[in-house]
Design a protein around this motif. Structure first.
Motif, PDB file in Angstrom:
ATOM      1  N   ARG A  75       0.805  -1.222   0.000  1.00 39.26           N
ATOM      2  CA  ARG A  75       0.000   0.000   0.000  1.00 39.26           C
ATOM      3  C   ARG A  75       0.838   1.273   0.000  1.00 39.26           C
ATOM      4  N   LEU A  76       1.902   1.285   0.803  1.00 36.69           N
ATOM      5  CA  LEU A  76       2.651   2.510   1.041  1.00 36.69           C
ATOM      6  C   LEU A  76       3.834   2.708   0.094  1.00 36.69           C
ATOM      7  N   ARG A  77       4.304   1.650  -0.531  1.00 36.33           N
ATOM      8  CA  ARG A  77       5.461   1.725  -1.427  1.00 36.33           C
ATOM      9  C   ARG A  77       6.639   2.435  -0.760  1.00 36.33           C
ATOM     10  N   PRO A  78       7.135   1.904   0.362  1.00 36.26           N
ATOM     11  CA  PRO A  78       8.250   2.548   1.067  1.00 36.26           C
ATOM     12  C   PRO A  78       9.526   2.505   0.249  1.00 36.26           C
ATOM     13  N   VAL A  79      10.500   3.331   0.659  1.00 32.33           N
ATOM     14  CA  VAL A  79      11.795   3.305  -0.025  1.00 32.33           C
ATOM     15  C   VAL A  79      12.624   2.110   0.436  1.00 32.33           C
ATOM     16  N   ALA A  80      12.312   1.565   1.617  1.00 28.73           N
ATOM     17  CA  ALA A  80      13.011   0.394   2.138  1.00 28.73           C
ATOM     18  C   ALA A  80      12.149  -0.267   3.201  1.00 28.73           C
ATOM     19  N   CYS A  81      12.391  -1.563   3.424  1.00 30.66           N
ATOM     20  CA  CYS A  81      11.691  -2.314   4.464  1.00 30.66           C
ATOM     21  C   CYS A  81      12.709  -2.907   5.434  1.00 30.66           C
ATOM     22  N   VAL A  82      12.457  -2.737   6.727  1.00 29.32           N
ATOM     23  CA  VAL A  82      13.246  -3.392   7.767  1.00 29.32           C
ATOM     24  C   VAL A  82      12.340  -4.455   8.365  1.00 29.32           C
ATOM     25  N   LEU A  83      12.645  -5.726   8.132  1.00 25.12           N
ATOM     26  CA  LEU A  83      11.772  -6.826   8.511  1.00 25.12           C
ATOM     27  C   LEU A  83      12.408  -7.719   9.562  1.00 25.12           C
ATOM     28  N   ASP A  84      11.712  -7.905  10.683  1.00 27.90           N
ATOM     29  CA  ASP A  84      12.116  -8.946  11.613  1.00 27.90           C
ATOM     30  C   ASP A  84      11.801 -10.286  10.966  1.00 27.90           C
ATOM     31  N   ILE A  85      12.652 -11.278  11.164  1.00 23.88           N
ATOM     32  CA  ILE A  85      12.391 -12.592  10.573  1.00 23.88           C
ATOM     33  C   ILE A  85      11.302 -13.331  11.339  1.00 23.88           C
ATOM     34  N   ALA A  86      11.381 -13.324  12.676  1.00 20.19           N
ATOM     35  CA  ALA A  86      10.452 -14.116  13.507  1.00 20.19           C
ATOM     36  C   ALA A  86       9.213 -13.293  13.841  1.00 20.19           C
ATOM     37  N   LEU A  87       8.377 -13.040  12.844  1.00 15.23           N
ATOM     38  CA  LEU A  87       7.153 -12.272  13.037  1.00 15.23           C
ATOM     39  C   LEU A  87       5.964 -13.194  13.286  1.00 15.23           C
ATOM     40  N   PRO A  88       4.996 -12.759  14.069  1.00 17.72           N
ATOM     41  CA  PRO A  88       3.786 -13.562  14.241  1.00 17.72           C
ATOM     42  C   PRO A  88       2.951 -13.571  12.962  1.00 17.72           C
ATOM     43  N   GLY A  89       2.330 -14.691  12.696  1.00 19.15           N
ATOM     44  CA  GLY A  89       1.428 -14.806  11.548  1.00 19.15           C
ATOM     45  C   GLY A  89       2.122 -15.146  10.247  1.00 19.15           C
ATOM     46  N   LEU A  90       3.067 -14.316   9.864  1.00 16.47           N
ATOM     47  CA  LEU A  90       3.771 -14.506   8.590  1.00 16.47           C
ATOM     48  C   LEU A  90       5.223 -14.104   8.803  1.00 16.47           C
ATOM     49  N   ALA A  91       6.140 -15.029   8.615  1.00 17.61           N
ATOM     50  CA  ALA A  91       7.561 -14.751   8.868  1.00 17.61           C
ATOM     51  C   ALA A  91       8.069 -13.667   7.921  1.00 17.61           C
ATOM     52  N   GLY A  92       9.077 -12.951   8.379  1.00 14.51           N
ATOM     53  CA  GLY A  92       9.663 -11.922   7.540  1.00 14.51           C
ATOM     54  C   GLY A  92      10.200 -12.461   6.225  1.00 14.51           C
ATOM     55  N   THR A  93      10.772 -13.666   6.263  1.00 15.11           N
ATOM     56  CA  THR A  93      11.265 -14.275   5.018  1.00 15.11           C
ATOM     57  C   THR A  93      10.132 -14.509   4.031  1.00 15.11           C
ATOM     58  N   GLU A  94       8.952 -14.871   4.536  1.00 17.83           N
ATOM     59  CA  GLU A  94       7.804 -15.093   3.658  1.00 17.83           C
ATOM     60  C   GLU A  94       7.283 -13.764   3.105  1.00 17.83           C
ATOM     61  N   PRO A 130      14.123  -2.410  -1.441  1.00 22.88           N
ATOM     62  CA  PRO A 130      15.227  -2.947  -0.630  1.00 22.88           C
ATOM     63  C   PRO A 130      14.736  -3.470   0.716  1.00 22.88           C
ATOM     64  N   VAL A 131      15.235  -4.634   1.101  1.00 22.81           N
ATOM     65  CA  VAL A 131      14.841  -5.285   2.356  1.00 22.81           C
ATOM     66  C   VAL A 131      16.072  -5.556   3.208  1.00 22.81           C
ATOM     67  N   ILE A 132      15.992  -5.155   4.480  1.00 20.04           N
ATOM     68  CA  ILE A 132      17.017  -5.491   5.468  1.00 20.04           C
ATOM     69  C   ILE A 132      16.349  -6.328   6.543  1.00 20.04           C
ATOM     70  N   PHE A 133      16.882  -7.518   6.789  1.00 22.85           N
ATOM     71  CA  PHE A 133      16.321  -8.405   7.803  1.00 22.85           C
ATOM     72  C   PHE A 133      16.911  -8.123   9.175  1.00 22.85           C
ATOM     73  N   LEU A 134      16.063  -8.240  10.196  1.00 19.33           N
ATOM     74  CA  LEU A 134      16.491  -8.246  11.591  1.00 19.33           C
ATOM     75  C   LEU A 134      16.188  -9.624  12.158  1.00 19.33           C
ATOM     76  N   THR A 135      17.086 -10.158  12.963  1.00 19.19           N
ATOM     77  CA  THR A 135      16.815 -11.448  13.589  1.00 19.19           C
ATOM     78  C   THR A 135      17.593 -11.587  14.883  1.00 19.19           C
ATOM     79  N   ALA A 136      17.017 -12.340  15.807  1.00 24.15           N
ATOM     80  CA  ALA A 136      17.707 -12.635  17.066  1.00 24.15           C
ATOM     81  C   ALA A 136      18.627 -13.824  16.913  1.00 24.15           C
TER      82      ALA A 136
END
Length: 232
Positions: free
Chosen positions: A50-69, A82-88
């Motif tokens: 919807r928003l068409r951001p310039v970049a996405c910062v995605l946690d991998i272990a998200l509820p419902g739908l994983a960041g990788t998905e 562009p996507v940057i993953f965050l993970t523990a």
């Protein structure tokens, strides 16, 4: 609601830990970015569309739908934000899987928020950094790379690369025959250098080779124990 997009553009942050999300929002906002935060994968995917951001910062272990998905679905829809993953997790398998899905970078928790902002700025420089229009296309075997248009073809067939993959190939093709170490490639393409990140280079090289296909199998050459070079 989405934050007001500042002069650097809007960054989508999808993180289920409120304290981390607020910290990332604070530092990105201080650096001139607008920030929109979601706390689960489904909402994050909808916001990215919807928003068409310039970049996405995605946690991998998200509820419902994983960041990788989330990343995989965006790439399937030809959305190359562009996507940057965050993970523990500091698991090499997780890192490789994330990059193979088309992510541009990967940051492991705990992380420095200043470093994360620097990574976002670096990936945006790679995406928007237009070279001089007079810069000529580069050719290596069947591969033609046009720096001005940011396009790559193999024997005339267009190949879609992420911004990071494009800049990696462009850097290698800028000096055919010159062997670049992994640390040199990290510094030139990613904007940082650390021995722990050299596996990132290997994975991206493998992804570029896979996308170029068998016809261009010899364009990027491995120099064991040193790094990579483009065929002269």
């Amino acid at each position: 609601m989405a934050g007001e997009a500042a002069n650097r553009g809007l960054v989508l942050v999808v993180e289920d830990e409120p304290a981390i999300a607020d910290l990332v929002r604070l530092y990105l906002s201080r650096d001139g970015f607008g920030v929109h935060v979601e706390h689960d994968g489904e909402a994050g995917l909808a916001a990215a569309r919807r928003l068409r951001p310039v970049a996405c910062v995605l946690d991998i272990a998200l509820p419902g739908l994983a960041g990788t998905e989330v990343c995989r679905r965006l790439r399937q829809q030809d959305n190359w934000t562009p996507v940057i993953f965050l993970t523990a997790r500091d698991d090499e398998v997780d890192r490789i899987v994330g990059l193979e899905l088309g992510a541009d970078d990967y940051v492991t928790k705990p992380f420095s928020p200043r470093e994360l902002v620097a990574r976002v700025r670096a990936v945006l420089r790679r995406t928007a950094g237009a070279p001089a229009e007079t810069e000529r296309p580069r050719v290596a075997g069947p591969v033609t790379l046009d720096p001005a248009r940011r396009t790559v073809t193999v024997a005339g067939t267009p190949i879609r690369l992420t911004s990071t993959e494009f800049d990696l190939l462009a850097h290698l093709m800028s000096r055919p025959g010159r062997v670049f170490t992994r640390e040199e490639l990290l510094a030139a393409v990613w904007g940082y250098a650390a021995h722990s990140g050299t596996r990132t280079v290997d994975v991206h090289v493998a992804q570029v080779r896979a996308k170029l296909g068998d016809a261009a199998a010899d364009v990027i050459r491995t120099h064991r124990g040193v790094g990579y070079a483009c065929a002269g």
